[in-house]
Design a protein around this motif. Structure first.
Motif, mmCIF file in Angstrom:
data_model
loop_
_atom_site.group_PDB
_atom_site.id
_atom_site.type_symbol
_atom_site.label_atom_id
_atom_site.label_comp_id
_atom_site.label_asym_id
_atom_site.label_seq_id
_atom_site.Cartn_x
_atom_site.Cartn_y
_atom_site.Cartn_z
ATOM 1 N N THR A 46 -9.498 -47.500 -36.538
ATOM 2 C CA THR A 46 -9.927 -47.272 -37.938
ATOM 3 C C THR A 46 -9.672 -45.637 -38.118
ATOM 4 O O THR A 46 -9.048 -45.469 -39.248
ATOM 5 C CB THR A 46 -11.338 -47.630 -38.186
ATOM 6 N N ALA A 47 -9.803 -45.055 -37.143
ATOM 7 C CA ALA A 47 -9.508 -43.577 -37.312
ATOM 8 C C ALA A 47 -7.967 -43.225 -37.579
ATOM 9 O O ALA A 47 -7.704 -42.453 -37.983
ATOM 10 C CB ALA A 47 -10.217 -42.537 -36.169
ATOM 11 N N SER A 48 -7.193 -43.967 -36.835
ATOM 12 C CA SER A 48 -5.814 -43.495 -36.775
ATOM 13 C C SER A 48 -5.008 -44.357 -37.697
ATOM 14 O O SER A 48 -3.884 -44.029 -37.896
ATOM 15 C CB SER A 48 -5.098 -43.780 -35.227
ATOM 16 N N PHE A 49 -5.543 -45.492 -38.105
ATOM 17 C CA PHE A 49 -4.779 -46.364 -39.162
ATOM 18 C C PHE A 49 -3.989 -45.575 -40.121
ATOM 19 O O PHE A 49 -2.865 -45.934 -40.376
ATOM 20 C CB PHE A 49 -5.651 -47.673 -39.236
ATOM 21 N N ASN A 50 -4.678 -45.038 -41.143
ATOM 22 C CA ASN A 50 -4.295 -44.412 -42.313
ATOM 23 C C ASN A 50 -3.187 -43.198 -41.973
ATOM 24 O O ASN A 50 -2.249 -43.409 -42.701
ATOM 25 C CB ASN A 50 -5.226 -43.835 -43.060
ATOM 26 N N ARG A 51 -3.358 -42.674 -40.939
ATOM 27 C CA ARG A 51 -2.273 -41.295 -40.678
ATOM 28 C C ARG A 51 -0.971 -42.044 -40.280
ATOM 29 O O ARG A 51 -0.057 -41.739 -40.869
ATOM 30 C CB ARG A 51 -3.144 -40.719 -39.344
ATOM 31 N N HIS A 52 -1.337 -43.248 -39.212
ATOM 32 C CA HIS A 52 0.110 -43.774 -38.868
ATOM 33 C C HIS A 52 0.755 -44.678 -40.047
ATOM 34 O O HIS A 52 2.147 -44.570 -40.157
ATOM 35 C CB HIS A 52 -0.094 -44.574 -37.617
ATOM 36 N N VAL A 53 0.211 -45.200 -40.888
ATOM 37 C CA VAL A 53 0.757 -45.840 -41.831
ATOM 38 C C VAL A 53 1.057 -45.113 -43.210
ATOM 39 O O VAL A 53 2.153 -45.373 -43.478
ATOM 40 C CB VAL A 53 -0.344 -47.168 -42.594
ATOM 41 N N SER A 54 0.513 -44.274 -43.164
ATOM 42 C CA SER A 54 0.866 -43.466 -44.389
ATOM 43 C C SER A 54 1.801 -42.250 -44.281
ATOM 44 O O SER A 54 2.597 -41.570 -44.952
ATOM 45 C CB SER A 54 -0.300 -42.902 -45.359
ATOM 46 N N ARG A 55 1.452 -41.517 -43.020
ATOM 47 C CA ARG A 55 2.267 -40.462 -42.770
ATOM 48 C C ARG A 55 3.635 -40.645 -42.091
ATOM 49 O O ARG A 55 4.358 -39.485 -41.733
ATOM 50 C CB ARG A 55 1.425 -39.631 -41.840
ATOM 51 N N ASN A 56 3.957 -41.727 -41.488
ATOM 52 C CA ASN A 56 5.205 -42.234 -40.774
ATOM 53 C C ASN A 56 6.319 -42.438 -42.015
ATOM 54 O O ASN A 56 5.855 -43.217 -43.047
ATOM 55 C CB ASN A 56 5.179 -43.242 -39.975
ATOM 56 N N ILE A 58 9.159 -43.686 -41.397
ATOM 57 C CA ILE A 58 9.748 -44.867 -40.943
ATOM 58 C C ILE A 58 8.776 -46.125 -41.342
ATOM 59 O O ILE A 58 7.662 -45.898 -41.385
ATOM 60 C CB ILE A 58 10.254 -44.981 -39.625
ATOM 61 N N PRO A 59 9.234 -47.315 -41.652
ATOM 62 C CA PRO A 59 8.268 -48.471 -41.883
ATOM 63 C C PRO A 59 7.481 -48.606 -40.494
ATOM 64 O O PRO A 59 7.810 -48.479 -39.478
ATOM 65 C CB PRO A 59 9.196 -49.831 -42.130
ATOM 66 N N VAL A 60 6.305 -49.109 -40.772
ATOM 67 C CA VAL A 60 5.232 -49.409 -39.632
ATOM 68 C C VAL A 60 4.869 -51.012 -39.847
ATOM 69 O O VAL A 60 4.445 -51.370 -40.782
ATOM 70 C CB VAL A 60 4.022 -48.601 -39.748
ATOM 71 N N LEU A 61 5.110 -51.686 -38.712
ATOM 72 C CA LEU A 61 4.560 -53.149 -38.597
ATOM 73 C C LEU A 61 3.644 -53.252 -37.832
ATOM 74 O O LEU A 61 3.516 -52.816 -36.716
ATOM 75 C CB LEU A 61 5.967 -53.905 -37.967
ATOM 76 N N VAL A 62 2.506 -53.774 -38.480
ATOM 77 C CA VAL A 62 1.257 -53.739 -37.859
ATOM 78 C C VAL A 62 1.039 -55.408 -37.510
ATOM 79 O O VAL A 62 1.087 -56.132 -38.393
ATOM 80 C CB VAL A 62 0.035 -53.223 -38.707
ATOM 81 N N ASP A 63 0.637 -55.641 -36.360
ATOM 82 C CA ASP A 63 0.173 -56.797 -35.822
ATOM 83 C C ASP A 63 -1.436 -56.889 -35.819
ATOM 84 O O ASP A 63 -2.028 -56.126 -35.156
ATOM 85 C CB ASP A 63 0.585 -57.017 -34.245
ATOM 86 N N PHE A 64 -1.895 -57.613 -36.659
ATOM 87 C CA PHE A 64 -3.362 -57.725 -36.746
ATOM 88 C C PHE A 64 -3.641 -58.877 -35.855
ATOM 89 O O PHE A 64 -3.429 -60.131 -35.865
ATOM 90 C CB PHE A 64 -3.829 -58.119 -38.224
ATOM 91 N N TRP A 65 -4.422 -58.728 -34.867
ATOM 92 C CA TRP A 65 -4.982 -59.659 -33.593
ATOM 93 C C TRP A 65 -6.172 -59.617 -33.286
ATOM 94 O O TRP A 65 -6.950 -58.412 -33.654
ATOM 95 C CB TRP A 65 -3.955 -59.404 -32.552
ATOM 96 N N ALA A 66 -6.536 -60.320 -32.435
ATOM 97 C CA ALA A 66 -8.020 -60.322 -31.560
ATOM 98 C C ALA A 66 -7.680 -60.887 -30.346
ATOM 99 O O ALA A 66 -7.085 -61.675 -29.934
ATOM 100 C CB ALA A 66 -8.897 -61.178 -32.628
ATOM 101 N N PRO A 67 -8.705 -60.441 -29.468
ATOM 102 C CA PRO A 67 -8.419 -60.751 -27.874
ATOM 103 C C PRO A 67 -8.737 -62.140 -27.719
ATOM 104 O O PRO A 67 -8.277 -62.733 -26.671
ATOM 105 C CB PRO A 67 -9.422 -59.824 -26.973
ATOM 106 N N LYS A 119 5.328 -49.503 -45.827
ATOM 107 C CA LYS A 119 6.404 -48.346 -45.980
ATOM 108 C C LYS A 119 5.705 -47.558 -47.117
ATOM 109 O O LYS A 119 5.398 -47.629 -47.919
ATOM 110 C CB LYS A 119 7.797 -49.049 -46.725
ATOM 111 N N ASN A 120 5.823 -46.043 -46.772
ATOM 112 C CA ASN A 120 5.316 -45.061 -47.546
ATOM 113 C C ASN A 120 3.644 -45.391 -47.675
ATOM 114 O O ASN A 120 3.438 -45.011 -48.927
ATOM 115 C CB ASN A 120 5.963 -45.046 -48.700
ATOM 116 N N GLY A 121 3.018 -46.071 -46.763
ATOM 117 C CA GLY A 121 1.689 -46.220 -47.147
ATOM 118 C C GLY A 121 1.172 -47.451 -47.718
ATOM 119 O O GLY A 121 0.128 -47.730 -47.945
#
Length: 144
Positions: A46-56, A58-67, A119-121
């Protein structure tokens, strides 16, 4: 002077400005000196999600998963292989929806695994269900 893009360091979350022409030259973080690309998905919280998605830039592909999710476990190696193929033009990241329920709810994740391309957040594409490496790469390439 070549165009530059911002890349968030997967190790320390510092924002690095890298000439686009040098992305394939294994750039390192200016702060922690670790590689900006390692052919492995970045683990988001939760702490790093917005920074990586909005500040990169390049496009960011996120895999939403559970163990506990069988299809998520089956797709994990394919997702890692896709990271090796798509980097440095796309950042691949994983978000454990069991641990980070707020982000899963924010993006209305109803089934896992779900891939979301940002892309771009902003979310530009979404694909539920497990996929092979080839399908992941093909799907991403059609949307970027």
């Amino acid at each position: 002077m070549s165009e530059a893009c911002h890349i968030v360091c997967p190790a320390c979350s510092a924002i690095n400005r890298i000439p686009t022409s040098r992305l394939r030259e294994t750039p390192k973080c200016g702060k922690c000196h670790k590689p900006l690309f390692s052919a492995h998905p970045v683990e988001l919280t939760t702490a790093s999600f917005n920074r990586h998605v909005s500040r990169n830039d390049i496009p960011v592909l996120v895999d939403f998963w559970a163990p506990w999710c069988g299809p998520c476990k089956m797709m994990a190696p394919a997702f890692q292989q896709a990271a090796a193929e798509l980097e440095p033009l796309v950042r691949l990241a994983k978000l454990n929806t069991e641990n980070e329920q707020q982000i899963g709810a924010q993006f209305n994740i109803r089934s896992i695994p779900t891939l979301a391309l940002f892309k771009n957040g902003k979310e530009i594409a979404r694909q539920p269900g497990a996929m092979s490496k080839e399908d992941i790469v093909r799907w991403v390439q059609t949307h970027i």
